[in-house]
Write an enzyme that holds these catalytic residues in place. Structure first.
Site, PDB file in Angstrom:
ATOM      1  N   HIS A 182       3.898 -12.622   6.451  1.00  0.00           N
ATOM      2  CA  HIS A 182       5.274 -12.340   6.398  1.00  0.00           C
ATOM      3  C   HIS A 182       5.778 -11.427   7.498  1.00  0.00           C
ATOM      4  CE1 HIS A 182       5.771 -13.502   2.519  1.00  0.00           C
ATOM      5  NE2 HIS A 182       4.823 -12.542   1.834  1.00  0.00           N
TER       6      HIS A 182
HETATM    7  C1  BDR Z   1       7.265  -8.386   1.823  1.00  0.00           C
HETATM    8  O1  BDR Z   1       6.855  -7.645   0.672  1.00  0.00           O
HETATM    9  C2  BDR Z   1       5.825  -7.100   0.850  1.00  0.00           C
HETATM   10  O2  BDR Z   1       4.805  -7.237  -0.043  1.00  0.00           O
HETATM   11  C3  BDR Z   1       5.028  -7.409   2.268  1.00  0.00           C
HETATM   12  O3  BDR Z   1       4.347  -6.663   3.208  1.00  0.00           O
HETATM   13  C4  BDR Z   1       6.445  -7.999   3.030  1.00  0.00           C
HETATM   14  O4  BDR Z   1       6.980  -7.102   3.634  1.00  0.00           O
HETATM   15  C5  BDR Z   1       7.401  -9.883   1.620  1.00  0.00           C
HETATM   16  O5  BDR Z   1       8.306 -10.305   0.509  1.00  0.00           O
END
Ligand code: BDR
Ligand code: CA
Length: 309
Positions: free
Chosen positions: A239
């Site tokens: 992500h």
């Molecule tokens: C987001 O949530 C976190 O767990 C990850 O680091 C990312 O920023 C994804 O939904």
């Protein structure tokens, strides 16, 4: 180079984003503020410093920010990231300092001190620090160059509830303030991050990068297991590094400038990013909502830069 402040809750994917930013010659990291999210802020502030030391950058200014959302109690994600937030490989406790002062004040002072329109904010976690800074110092809002953030979802809705993505869900009131701020906003929702999958082939180049590469592989093996079990995809979505990649090379991404509102009231859909992708309302566009990435170009950028650390 482009001046940025990273606001983050590491998180293995946050960690890779930090490595990319510290490695890229196109980027000048003015400082990193930790926020409560994947794990509590004491841990995220420690994890940021671990990552800076892995990158060989112990001089980065690291601050602890807010310890919980503006209104509701903190929701964490140890089920994804492990008890430390950065499980997957054992790293020594950091020896570089945590700066005195609050992360929110660092954000405010930096934006006031740098020429107007020259600082980009890169939030990789809940938007608590950013919204708190905007509330405390409204004068900084018009001085921000851009916000490029990871959060939200439209077609790929829901990784923490059926309607909401984690970062927005944890602090919807903060997200609402940011999306209503009229700052130029670019959003990396799950729609794009679910196209940036860490396949085994994409991890291959990290095997010849020495310590940094081993650390990234350790993090990814841990982090991935969750998404592969859950979504059965080729690999876990990476992500947060999409935010930094966008700052370096926006041309590898495609999106639409649309209206995005944050649901803060409904029990069922709290934290939902209500994105008018099809332009069915006359609500004014307020965010560039990214939906697609050239994933091979993204991973090439990542390996090229992290390989220089
Ligand atoms: C987001 O949530 C976190 O767990 C990850 O680091 C990312 O920023 C994804 O939904
Ligand atoms: Ca994150």
């Amino acid at each position: 180079p482009r001046k940025i402040i990273i606001d983050t809750d590491p998180g293995q994917d946050d960690a890779v984003a930090i490595l990319l930013a510290l490695a890229a010659p196109e980027i000048d990291v003015l400082g990193i503020t930790a926020v409560a999210g994947n794990v509590p802020v004491a841990l995220t502030a420690k994890n940021v410093r671990k990552v800076c030391e892995v990158a060989g950058c112990p001089d980065v200014l690291v601050f602890a920010g807010c310890d919980g959302p503006m209104v509701q109690p903190l929701v964490t994600a140890e089920h994804v990231h492990g008890a430390t937030g950065l499980d997957g490989i054992e790293l020594p406790d950091p020896t570089m300092p945590l700066q005195d002062g609050h992360g929110v004040d660092f954000i405010i002072e930096t934006i006031r001190n740098e020429p107007s329109g020259t600082v980009t904010l890169c939030p990789l976690g809940p938007l608590t620090n950013i919204a708190t800074a905007f509330e405390k110092a409204p004068d900084i809002v018009e001085r921000v160059q851009e916000i490029v953030l990871m959060g939200g979802a439209y077609f790929e809705v829901g990784n923490i509830t059926p309607a909401a993505e984690f970062n927005i869900y944890v602090d919807p009131e903060a997200a609402d303030i940011v999306f209503k701020s009229s700052v130029k906003i670019t959003v990396m929702p799950l729609d794009v991050t679910h196209k940036a999958l860490v396949t085994q082939a994409r991890l291959e180049p990290f095997k010849s990068m020495g310590h940094v590469g081993d650390v990234v592989i350790g993090w990814m093996d841990f982090f991935e297991r969750f998404d592969i079990e859950k979504y059965g995809s080729a690999g876990g979505p990476l992500h947060d590094p999409t935010v930094i990649a966008y700052v370096i090379d926006p041309d590898m991404f495609k999106g639409r400038f649309i209206n995005v509102e944050i649901e803060t009231k409904s029990e069922l859909t709290r934290g939902m990013t209500v994105a008018d992708w099809w332009g069915v309302t006359d609500r004014a566009p307020n965010a560039m909502f990214i939906g697609d990435v050239d994933a091979d170009a993204f991973f090439a950028l990542l390996t090229k830069n992290i390989g220089t650390l």
